[in-house]
Structures are given as C-alpha cells and as structure tokens.
Scaffold this active site. Sequence first.
Site, PDB file in Angstrom:
ATOM      1  N   GLY A 176      -2.270  -5.145   2.095  1.00 29.30           N
ATOM      2  CA  GLY A 176      -3.598  -5.152   2.716  1.00 29.30           C
ATOM      3  C   GLY A 176      -4.097  -6.568   2.979  1.00 29.30           C
ATOM      4  O   GLY A 176      -4.258  -7.358   2.058  1.00 29.30           O
ATOM      5  N   HIS A 441     -27.447 -36.072  10.087  1.00 26.06           N
ATOM      6  CA  HIS A 441     -26.117 -36.599  10.386  1.00 26.06           C
ATOM      7  C   HIS A 441     -25.673 -37.488   9.223  1.00 26.06           C
ATOM      8  O   HIS A 441     -26.476 -38.283   8.731  1.00 26.06           O
ATOM      9  CB  HIS A 441     -26.165 -37.436  11.664  1.00 26.06           C
ATOM     10  CG  HIS A 441     -24.864 -38.105  11.978  1.00 26.06           C
ATOM     11  ND1 HIS A 441     -23.776 -37.394  12.457  1.00 26.06           N
ATOM     12  CD2 HIS A 441     -24.466 -39.393  11.857  1.00 26.06           C
ATOM     13  CE1 HIS A 441     -22.779 -38.241  12.635  1.00 26.06           C
ATOM     14  NE2 HIS A 441     -23.163 -39.460  12.281  1.00 26.06           N
TER      15      HIS A 441
HETATM   16  P1  NAI Z   1     -10.465  -4.180   2.953  1.00 26.19           P
HETATM   17  O1  NAI Z   1     -10.985  -2.886   3.410  1.00 26.19           O
HETATM   18  O2  NAI Z   1     -11.187  -5.435   3.259  1.00 26.19           O
HETATM   19  O3  NAI Z   1      -8.961  -4.361   3.513  1.00 26.19           O
HETATM   20  C1  NAI Z   1      -7.931  -3.455   3.212  1.00 26.19           C
HETATM   21  C2  NAI Z   1      -6.771  -3.666   4.154  1.00 26.19           C
HETATM   22  O4  NAI Z   1      -5.658  -2.861   3.711  1.00 26.19           O
HETATM   23  C3  NAI Z   1      -7.055  -3.250   5.588  1.00 26.19           C
HETATM   24  O5  NAI Z   1      -6.737  -4.313   6.444  1.00 26.19           O
HETATM   25  C4  NAI Z   1      -6.161  -2.041   5.789  1.00 26.19           C
HETATM   26  O6  NAI Z   1      -5.712  -1.913   7.128  1.00 26.19           O
HETATM   27  C5  NAI Z   1      -5.000  -2.324   4.841  1.00 26.19           C
HETATM   28  N1  NAI Z   1      -4.235  -1.132   4.428  1.00 26.19           N
HETATM   29  C6  NAI Z   1      -4.731   0.065   4.016  1.00 26.19           C
HETATM   30  N2  NAI Z   1      -3.722   0.915   3.703  1.00 26.19           N
HETATM   31  C7  NAI Z   1      -2.553   0.245   3.902  1.00 26.19           C
HETATM   32  C8  NAI Z   1      -1.163   0.572   3.745  1.00 26.19           C
HETATM   33  N3  NAI Z   1      -0.739   1.774   3.310  1.00 26.19           N
HETATM   34  N4  NAI Z   1      -0.229  -0.371   4.046  1.00 26.19           N
HETATM   35  C9  NAI Z   1      -0.616  -1.596   4.501  1.00 26.19           C
HETATM   36  N5  NAI Z   1      -1.911  -1.955   4.655  1.00 26.19           N
HETATM   37  C10 NAI Z   1      -2.875  -1.056   4.353  1.00 26.19           C
HETATM   38  O7  NAI Z   1     -10.240  -3.983   1.377  1.00 26.19           O
HETATM   39  P2  NAI Z   1     -10.162  -5.011   0.161  1.00 26.19           P
HETATM   40  O8  NAI Z   1      -9.655  -6.335   0.575  1.00 26.19           O
HETATM   41  O9  NAI Z   1      -9.407  -4.250  -0.880  1.00 26.19           O
HETATM   42  O10 NAI Z   1     -11.674  -5.186  -0.272  1.00 26.19           O
HETATM   43  C11 NAI Z   1     -12.416  -4.073  -0.758  1.00 26.19           C
HETATM   44  C12 NAI Z   1     -13.885  -4.277  -0.586  1.00 26.19           C
HETATM   45  O11 NAI Z   1     -14.365  -5.337  -1.401  1.00 26.19           O
HETATM   46  C13 NAI Z   1     -14.247  -4.624   0.844  1.00 26.19           C
HETATM   47  O12 NAI Z   1     -15.310  -3.811   1.246  1.00 26.19           O
HETATM   48  C14 NAI Z   1     -14.663  -6.071   0.783  1.00 26.19           C
HETATM   49  O13 NAI Z   1     -15.682  -6.355   1.710  1.00 26.19           O
HETATM   50  C15 NAI Z   1     -15.141  -6.221  -0.656  1.00 26.19           C
HETATM   51  N6  NAI Z   1     -14.923  -7.598  -1.092  1.00 26.19           N
HETATM   52  C16 NAI Z   1     -15.670  -8.590  -0.552  1.00 26.19           C
HETATM   53  C17 NAI Z   1     -15.448  -9.900  -0.895  1.00 26.19           C
HETATM   54  C18 NAI Z   1     -16.244 -10.957  -0.236  1.00 26.19           C
HETATM   55  O14 NAI Z   1     -17.261 -10.655   0.368  1.00 26.19           O
HETATM   56  N7  NAI Z   1     -15.835 -12.222  -0.296  1.00 26.19           N
HETATM   57  C19 NAI Z   1     -14.427 -10.273  -1.863  1.00 26.19           C
HETATM   58  C20 NAI Z   1     -13.684  -9.167  -2.343  1.00 26.19           C
HETATM   59  C21 NAI Z   1     -13.944  -7.875  -1.972  1.00 26.19           C
END
Ligand code: NAI
Length: 462
Positions: A176, A441
Amino acid sequence: MASYDVIIIGSGPGGYVSAIRCAQLGLKTACVEGRETLGGTCLNVGCIPSKALLHATEMLHEAQHNFAEMGLKGKAQSVDWKQMLAYKDKTITQNTGGIEFLFKKNKVDWLKGWGSIPEAGKVKVGDEVHEAKHIVIATGSESSSLPGVEVDEKTVVTSTGALELGKIPKSLVVIGAGVIGLELGSVYARLGSEVTVVEYLDAITPGQDGEVAKVFQRTLKKQGLKFIMGAAVQGTTVKNNKATVTYKLRKDDSEATLTADTVLVATGRKPYTDGLGLAELGVELSDRGQIKTDAHYATNIKGIYAIGDAIAGPMLAHKAEDEGMAVAEGIAGQKPHVNYGVIPGVIYTHPEVSSVGETEESLKEQGRAYKVGKFSFMGNARAKANFSGDGFVKLLADKATDRILGAHIIGPMAGDLIHEICVAMEFGAAAEDIARTCHAHPTYSEAVREAALACGDGAIHM
Ligand code: NAI
C-alpha cells in the site's frame, strides 16, 4: 457510580480534545480509556512515534548527505537502533503525560478501563456503571486486514509493529502506497533497508493531486524506494522469519512473489467500535462500519454522539479534534461548525507533502474553470541554501473570481506552509490577497506568495 454531563469513550485526539472543551464549557466530564496511557493511536502508536522516527532518520540523512558540503567534518553517524527507539518512547511518554496533566488541570475524570454502553445514558467501565446525560463515542480506528495476510506484528506488521521492530530489516516490503506506507517506508529506507512498495493502483497516495503524486513518487525513487504499481497483493507466507508476498499484476494477471525480512501492511484503517454494544443499542452503522451521525454528530439514539475515525470523513487526527470541539460546543448549546472543505492533509516524508481543498482532477470533474499558480522551490533562496529546492507550491484559484479553491505543496515545511492557505480559504480570500501580503525574506513561505503571484501577473523569481 458517578453521574456526569458528558462521558467520552476514547482518549485519542478526538476524545481528549472533546473532553477538555466540555470541561472548559462547564460540563462535568469524564473520559474512558483502557490503554495504560492517554492519547489513543495518534500519541501511542501513530502520528507521534512515527514523527520521532522520521525526525531521527532525517537527521541521519542530512548528516550522511549534506554535512560534508557544509564543511561539517568528522566521524560518520551510525545508528543505535535501541537508543532511537528509546528516544521515540520518550517522545510518546512526554506527550501522553501532557494529556494527563491537561485532564487534571481541566478537572476531567479519567475512567480507566474499556467502556461499553449498556443503555442510553449509561457507560460501563469494568464493573462500574456511570451515568451520563451525553455520551460521545471517540473510539477511533484500527488497521484493516487484507485477505490472505496474517499479521503477527513481528515479521508481518501493521504500523504498530513497524514502530518497534527488534532490528532494522535488511529488506522491507510495504503493501500500500498510502500515507502510512510511505512515511514508514521512508524511515526504513533512510536506515538502510531495501524498501519495495507494492501498490494496487497506478499512482501513489490516492486522492492526491496527480502532478504532486508523480513528483512525489519520483522523489521517493531517488531516495531508494522501489515501486511495483498496479499490483494486487494476494497473500503472505512466513518461513524462517522471512515473509513472502504474492501479488498479481493487474495489467496481465501474472503472479509474482517478493521475499523480505519484514512486511508492512498499510492498506487502510477501519472504524474501531468493538465491545461498545452498538448492535444491542441499535446504533446505525454504514456498510463500511462507520457510525452514522447527523451534522451535529448525533447518532440515531438520543444522547449518543460519535466523532473522528469512527464516523465518515478523512481519518485524520485534526479532523477528529475539530469534531471533538464541535460536539462539545453543541452539547453546551453553542452553534459550532466544521468546514470540511478546508481540512489540510500532510504526509511527513522528506520533502513533506501537503494539500487542502480541491485538486485539479476534482475541479475538472466538476467542470469548473480554474487557474493554476505554480512556483518551484528552486526559485526560493532559503530552500536552495538548505538543500531543499525539490518540489513546488501549486495554488488553484477560480478563473473568474480569483478565489482560492485549493493548494498542493511538495517541499520543505509543506505541512506548515499549507496553513497560510487554509486561513485564507476560511476567509474566502482571493489569490491576490496572498500575493499582496508582505512575506518575510528569506523564508519558505515566499514560495506560497510567488504561487499566488503566478495566479495573476506572474511570479517574480521564476
Ligand atoms: P491509505 O488508504 O492512505 O492507503 C492504502 C493504500 O493501499 C491505497 O493506495 C490502496 O490502493 C492500497 N491497497 C489496498 N489494498 C491493496 C492490495 N491488496 N494490494 C496492494 N495495494 C493495496 O491507507 P494507510 O496508509 O494505511 O493509512 C490509513 C489511514 O491513516 C488513512 O486514512 C490516512 O489518512 C491515515 N494516516 C494519516 C497520516 C497523516 O496524516 N500524516 C499518517 C498515517 C495515517
């Protein structure tokens, strides 16, 4: 048994902020938390610990790549992984302890244990049942599982396990290319792991401005991360402390495998509402397991509210915080409002990536006429001096009215720079308003002003 105006279940950024606001508004408030420390996923196993590791490894990268050029000579830095984890743990303790202090200061009771709602108006914690006129569910989210992938938090890990690996893996496969995968993938790439990201879609960070996503992926590749795009992971197997990931390429259905010391599963999160007794209460959920609420965060059961990752919308700590304040203010009889059109998103890699509002893709989809003002950090003196010339600021404004519709930044301090634009958008500002505001700046923020100038008669330093 005690009686409260409000009991909040969960002490993450949504819950603890809501509890403090309730108390500030004169409501007798308690917050239920079953973890040893307050702060939820964000402070204990999410945003905060990951930022400590990102910071430490960024410093390492800086020392290894830029110190010599700046005339800083001496012994090369090496990594004491145990010490780095101890630094991360100290960062967690400082922050969770801070919430405990704020609870005491605001007279919020911490009800220690896991809470459930036996009936409206009652919250059970351990053997005790407490009364509450209002109950706010702020129980957050957990990593979603992937069929065929068994997480053991040692070899196949979620973000939780990835924050305390026994040793730095020689090889890491990240499933992911979302926010978690790329932030933690960057950490381990900087620590010397060979990192391969396997992503189902053809672009990284779904929902991101397309141009930013492309530049971001190129930048990460330069940093050593490898990408296998358009690949659906089918499952993992673990043998002799190594994991093999099987994936299928979407373009031709061909199957292939990758073997690594560690596999990080980062394919999204889902609401965490186990054990609350929602089904028995008849609280309505969406088909994605999110608690359904109205615009005031009220569920279908009178006196029960829900906020944060447990309900619809982006799973972001600051979105939960805003909802936590709003629900408290609503209970106290005020008329709060959360502007969902102006919620920034930040990815804390190096360079950082941030965004707010519309993307070019979403504007095209809506058929709206817009203009783009873009400025590269290469034209920013401060960025050049600090080895941070990669990236740009892109401002999207209404073609006819010049009103700012969105912004996308990849570059130094992008996560901080975005807020000038958020404030401008809250005030309904035009790009010209930012362009006519004097910016000190030399600062990175001049790049924001230059992007605003580029929406009008043109940027100066480009
Ligand atoms: P995400 O939803 O951002 O990304 C998950 C990715 O996994 C997607 O690109 C999807 O296409 C891919 N994917 C899904 N199933 C798959 C498969 N079988 N094989 C290959 N790829 C696959 O999820 P993530 O990174 O786990 O984050 C979870 C949540 O936590 C999100 O809503 C994110 O916004 C939040 N978060 C936010 C942060 C920040 O604001 N800095 C930091 C960490 C998490």
